[in-house]
Design an enzyme around this catalytic site. Sequence first.
Site, PDB file in Angstrom:
ATOM      1  CG  HIS A   1      -6.599   8.287  -2.679  1.00 46.31           C
ATOM      2  ND1 HIS A   1      -5.163   6.739  -3.568  1.00 46.31           N
ATOM      3  CD2 HIS A   1      -4.643   9.818  -3.651  1.00 46.31           C
ATOM      4  CE1 HIS A   1      -4.100   7.262  -4.304  1.00 46.31           C
ATOM      5  NE2 HIS A   1      -4.093   8.144  -4.567  1.00 46.31           N
TER       6      HIS A   1
ATOM      7  CG  ASP B   1      -3.235   9.101 -10.507  1.00 48.88           C
ATOM      8  OD1 ASP B   1      -3.797  10.735  -9.921  1.00 48.88           O
ATOM      9  OD2 ASP B   1      -2.033   9.122  -9.010  1.00 48.88           O
TER      10      ASP B   1
ATOM     11  CG  HIS C   1       0.017   8.866  -6.076  1.00 50.48           C
ATOM     12  ND1 HIS C   1      -0.019  10.118  -6.557  1.00 50.48           N
ATOM     13  CD2 HIS C   1       0.889   8.271  -5.169  1.00 50.48           C
ATOM     14  CE1 HIS C   1       1.394  11.195  -6.514  1.00 50.48           C
ATOM     15  NE2 HIS C   1       1.227  10.091  -5.381  1.00 50.48           N
TER      16      HIS C   1
ATOM     17  CG  ASP D   1      -0.269  11.387 -10.468  1.00 48.54           C
ATOM     18  OD1 ASP D   1      -0.450  10.771 -11.167  1.00 48.54           O
ATOM     19  OD2 ASP D   1      -0.284  11.915  -9.499  1.00 48.54           O
TER      20      ASP D   1
END
Length: 353
Positions: free
Chosen positions: A134, A170, A172, A257
């Site tokens: 990110h 991931d 996200h 996650d």
Amino acid sequence: MCHKTLDESMLQVQIVRDDRYLRHKTGLSHPESPARLSAVYRMLDWDHPGGFIEKQARPITLEDLERVHTPAYVRIILATARQRLTHLAPDTIASRDSCLAAWLAAGGCVLGVDDLLAGRCQACLVLCRPPGHHALADRAGGFCIFNNLGLAARHALRRGLRRVLIVDWDIHHGNALQNLFYADDRVVYLSTHLPNAYPFTGKLGEVGVGPGAGHTINLPLPPKWGDNDAMTLYRVVLEQLVERFSPEMIMVACGFDAHFRDPIGATLQTEASYAGLAQLVATLGPRNNDIPLLLALEGGYDPDTLTACVAEVLAALQDQRHGQAVWSAQSQKADELLARAGRVHAGFGLWLD
């Protein structure tokens, strides 16, 4: 450097780990805490049978860092070393040693590229923090300070590679990884993620622009996504991408996650899916096609669950049978998502006709 016994039937697997990653302090209640890696490192020291090469990280050079991040942003991160606690973004905190940890996280990934290209290993797992996917060119976010895999991919391209495949499992969306290569046909970025979670990007129609059109593949996941769904999806997509794109290195934004026990994720996946996914990228990469494989830790916020998932990934990298039991999965959810994605990517040349 510590060399543990290598069985000839195993891939040569290297782990990059460094206790200096633990010096990145984020506060008592922050999910991205040193406890994540402390638990993983304990497992490696006491419970794992070994069979890998172990290396410490080295810092990334300023020249390499500024191939992705602006000089002004780098100065902001350097300045955090003079402050006890700094909020780089509402969710991203730096302490006095966070700059060092971030420098080493990026450097550990670049080190992995260099060792893979030198033939010192066939697969490299970088167990670093803070995470990176990110981190934009000029700002932090989503617990990330520097764009670890983005820097590694830029370094690989500078070293002469022409095609890099980045797989981001991931939960996200890696908005910064997408932004970095959105117009670049030398990199394919593939992400599976929750559509209504941070950073709220990664729509199916975000496919790249200019020369990079069709080289960004976003697969937003439907509710109640599980192991069979993940394996069905990834087997189809990765097999065709390796065949059609012919990557010279595979990189994985290796977040855990999506696990059902993760406090931030929200799917039904278990550690069995990560064993299967790791076996898949190992088989399509170094095991059958001599394509080097770099994996870098991203999310995963329950220390015990993270540790179990890392152990499964290592077992799959070292044992060509481990994780294959889930390869026969079938999933209507995955088939429907693949059909939707196929319509969006029709004509780009990387998707099934």
